[in-house]
Scaffold this motif. Structure first.
Motif, PDB file in Angstrom:
ATOM      1  N   VAL A 133       0.860  -1.187   0.000  1.00 25.84           N
ATOM      2  CA  VAL A 133       0.000   0.000   0.000  1.00 25.84           C
ATOM      3  C   VAL A 133       0.895   1.235   0.000  1.00 25.84           C
ATOM      4  N   ALA A 134       0.529   2.197  -0.835  1.00 23.44           N
ATOM      5  CA  ALA A 134       1.215   3.482  -0.903  1.00 23.44           C
ATOM      6  C   ALA A 134       0.179   4.580  -0.714  1.00 23.44           C
ATOM      7  N   LYS A 135       0.665   5.811  -0.623  1.00 28.51           N
ATOM      8  CA  LYS A 135      -0.280   6.925  -0.592  1.00 28.51           C
ATOM      9  C   LYS A 135       0.223   8.036  -1.493  1.00 28.51           C
ATOM     10  N   VAL A 136      -0.730   8.829  -1.966  1.00 23.79           N
ATOM     11  CA  VAL A 136      -0.413   9.985  -2.799  1.00 23.79           C
ATOM     12  C   VAL A 136       0.084  11.091  -1.865  1.00 23.79           C
ATOM     13  N   VAL A 137       1.314  11.576  -2.113  1.00 24.34           N
ATOM     14  CA  VAL A 137       1.875  12.640  -1.281  1.00 24.34           C
ATOM     15  C   VAL A 137       2.009  13.967  -2.035  1.00 24.34           C
ATOM     16  N   LYS A 138       1.820  13.944  -3.364  1.00 19.79           N
ATOM     17  CA  LYS A 138       1.778  15.187  -4.148  1.00 19.79           C
ATOM     18  C   LYS A 138       0.898  14.939  -5.361  1.00 19.79           C
ATOM     19  N   GLU A 139      -0.016  15.867  -5.603  1.00 16.71           N
ATOM     20  CA  GLU A 139      -0.941  15.737  -6.725  1.00 16.71           C
ATOM     21  C   GLU A 139      -0.239  16.025  -8.052  1.00 16.71           C
ATOM     22  N   PHE A 140      -0.947  15.762  -9.149  1.00 20.18           N
ATOM     23  CA  PHE A 140      -0.316  15.725 -10.473  1.00 20.18           C
ATOM     24  C   PHE A 140       0.408  17.003 -10.865  1.00 20.18           C
ATOM     25  N   TYR A 141       1.487  16.786 -11.606  1.00 23.69           N
ATOM     26  CA  TYR A 141       2.265  17.861 -12.221  1.00 23.69           C
ATOM     27  C   TYR A 141       2.919  17.294 -13.486  1.00 23.69           C
ATOM     28  N   GLN A 142       3.492  18.163 -14.304  1.00 21.83           N
ATOM     29  CA  GLN A 142       4.114  17.770 -15.576  1.00 21.83           C
ATOM     30  C   GLN A 142       5.137  16.656 -15.365  1.00 21.83           C
ATOM     31  N   ASP A 143       5.066  15.618 -16.175  1.00 22.90           N
ATOM     32  CA  ASP A 143       6.029  14.514 -16.122  1.00 22.90           C
ATOM     33  C   ASP A 143       7.415  15.047 -16.493  1.00 22.90           C
ATOM     34  N   PRO A 144       8.366  15.002 -15.550  1.00 22.93           N
ATOM     35  CA  PRO A 144       9.694  15.547 -15.833  1.00 22.93           C
ATOM     36  C   PRO A 144      10.507  14.717 -16.836  1.00 22.93           C
ATOM     37  N   THR A 145      10.015  13.528 -17.204  1.00 30.10           N
ATOM     38  CA  THR A 145      10.762  12.688 -18.146  1.00 30.10           C
ATOM     39  C   THR A 145      10.405  12.970 -19.600  1.00 30.10           C
ATOM     40  N   THR A 146       9.461  13.911 -19.838  1.00 32.79           N
ATOM     41  CA  THR A 146       9.082  14.240 -21.211  1.00 32.79           C
ATOM     42  C   THR A 146       8.751  15.727 -21.318  1.00 32.79           C
ATOM     43  N   PRO A 147       9.078  16.343 -22.468  1.00 34.97           N
ATOM     44  CA  PRO A 147       8.693  17.743 -22.661  1.00 34.97           C
ATOM     45  C   PRO A 147       7.203  17.898 -23.018  1.00 34.97           C
ATOM     46  N   ASP A 148       6.528  16.785 -23.304  1.00 31.08           N
ATOM     47  CA  ASP A 148       5.124  16.827 -23.729  1.00 31.08           C
ATOM     48  C   ASP A 148       4.219  17.158 -22.539  1.00 31.08           C
ATOM     49  N   PRO A 149       3.534  18.310 -22.574  1.00 32.64           N
ATOM     50  CA  PRO A 149       2.700  18.727 -21.447  1.00 32.64           C
ATOM     51  C   PRO A 149       1.453  17.854 -21.236  1.00 32.64           C
ATOM     52  N   ASN A 150       1.183  16.944 -22.157  1.00 30.34           N
ATOM     53  CA  ASN A 150       0.031  16.050 -22.002  1.00 30.34           C
ATOM     54  C   ASN A 150       0.221  15.025 -20.893  1.00 30.34           C
ATOM     55  N   TRP A 151       1.472  14.774 -20.481  1.00 27.42           N
ATOM     56  CA  TRP A 151       1.737  13.679 -19.546  1.00 27.42           C
ATOM     57  C   TRP A 151       2.093  14.200 -18.166  1.00 27.42           C
ATOM     58  N   VAL A 152       1.548  13.542 -17.159  1.00 23.23           N
ATOM     59  CA  VAL A 152       1.710  13.998 -15.785  1.00 23.23           C
ATOM     60  C   VAL A 152       2.199  12.862 -14.886  1.00 23.23           C
ATOM     61  N   VAL A 153       2.627  13.241 -13.686  1.00 25.83           N
ATOM     62  CA  VAL A 153       3.010  12.293 -12.645  1.00 25.83           C
ATOM     63  C   VAL A 153       2.338  12.722 -11.341  1.00 25.83           C
ATOM     64  N   VAL A 154       2.308  11.801 -10.383  1.00 24.28           N
ATOM     65  CA  VAL A 154       1.992  12.120  -8.992  1.00 24.28           C
ATOM     66  C   VAL A 154       3.139  11.561  -8.157  1.00 24.28           C
ATOM     67  N   ASP A 155       3.307  12.084  -6.962  1.00 30.63           N
ATOM     68  CA  ASP A 155       4.308  11.536  -6.050  1.00 30.63           C
ATOM     69  C   ASP A 155       3.622  10.542  -5.118  1.00 30.63           C
ATOM     70  N   LEU A 156       4.250   9.390  -4.956  1.00 30.94           N
ATOM     71  CA  LEU A 156       3.759   8.343  -4.070  1.00 30.94           C
ATOM     72  C   LEU A 156       4.816   8.030  -3.023  1.00 30.94           C
ATOM     73  N   ALA A 157       4.344   7.608  -1.844  1.00 30.69           N
ATOM     74  CA  ALA A 157       5.232   7.137  -0.778  1.00 30.69           C
ATOM     75  C   ALA A 157       4.689   5.807  -0.268  1.00 30.69           C
ATOM     76  N   PRO A 158       5.581   4.865   0.081  1.00 32.16           N
ATOM     77  CA  PRO A 158       5.114   3.581   0.598  1.00 32.16           C
ATOM     78  C   PRO A 158       4.494   3.742   1.983  1.00 32.16           C
ATOM     79  N   VAL A 159       3.452   2.943   2.259  1.00 35.51           N
ATOM     80  CA  VAL A 159       2.819   2.927   3.571  1.00 35.51           C
ATOM     81  C   VAL A 159       3.175   1.628   4.278  1.00 35.51           C
TER      82      VAL A 159
END
Length: 137
Positions: free
Chosen positions: A64-90
């Motif tokens: 089980v993990a939890k969301v620790v930061k809501e979506f933002y631009q995926d830093p692995t691509t310049p394409d603004p269509n793709w996003v990431v969230v930050d997760l931490a293990p629980v």
């Protein structure tokens, strides 16, 4: 008070394993290149709970993990269509819950893991999340 939402994310253990996730302590969930999965990332809110599933090898829910930061631009691509969230293990599950166990459980027959096997980020109902936790305890 906000309502917790529940999710499942999939990762191939050789690319990013539960053990590596715990070692890192936090990660951004990148590499999503499917619009439905991307929209699911965008719907995740801080504090939501997430099941971590090893796909391809193992095919089981391991923790089980939890969301620790809501979506933002995926830093692995310049394409603004793709996003990431930050997760931490629980916490890890006491016993991994296999895809076969999930498929055999009547109350889980409609989850996306069974119905849309290729989807990498998917919502779960609270009852489905709780059932999988119960199966892994």
């Amino acid at each position: 008070m906000k309502n917790t939402q529940y999710w499942l994310v999939k990762s191939e253990p050789f690319k990013y394993s539960w053990d590596k996730f715990n070692e890192d302590g936090r990660t951004f969930w990148d590499g999503v290149r499917n619009y439905q999965a991307r929209n699911n990332l965008k719907a995740m809110k801080e504090g939501d709970l997430v099941l971590f599933y090893h796909s391809n090898e193992g095919k089981h829910v391991v923790g089980v993990a939890k969301v620790v930061k809501e979506f933002y631009q995926d830093p692995t691509t310049p394409d603004p269509n793709w996003v990431v969230v930050d997760l931490a293990p629980v916490e890890p599950l006491k016993s991994p819950v296999t895809l076969e166990q999930i498929k055999a459980e009547e109350s889980l027959k409609d989850i996306s893991l069974v119905r849309q096997g290729r989807l990498s980020v998917m919502p779960l109902k609270a009852t489905e999340f709780d059932k999988i936790l119960e199966m892994g305890s």
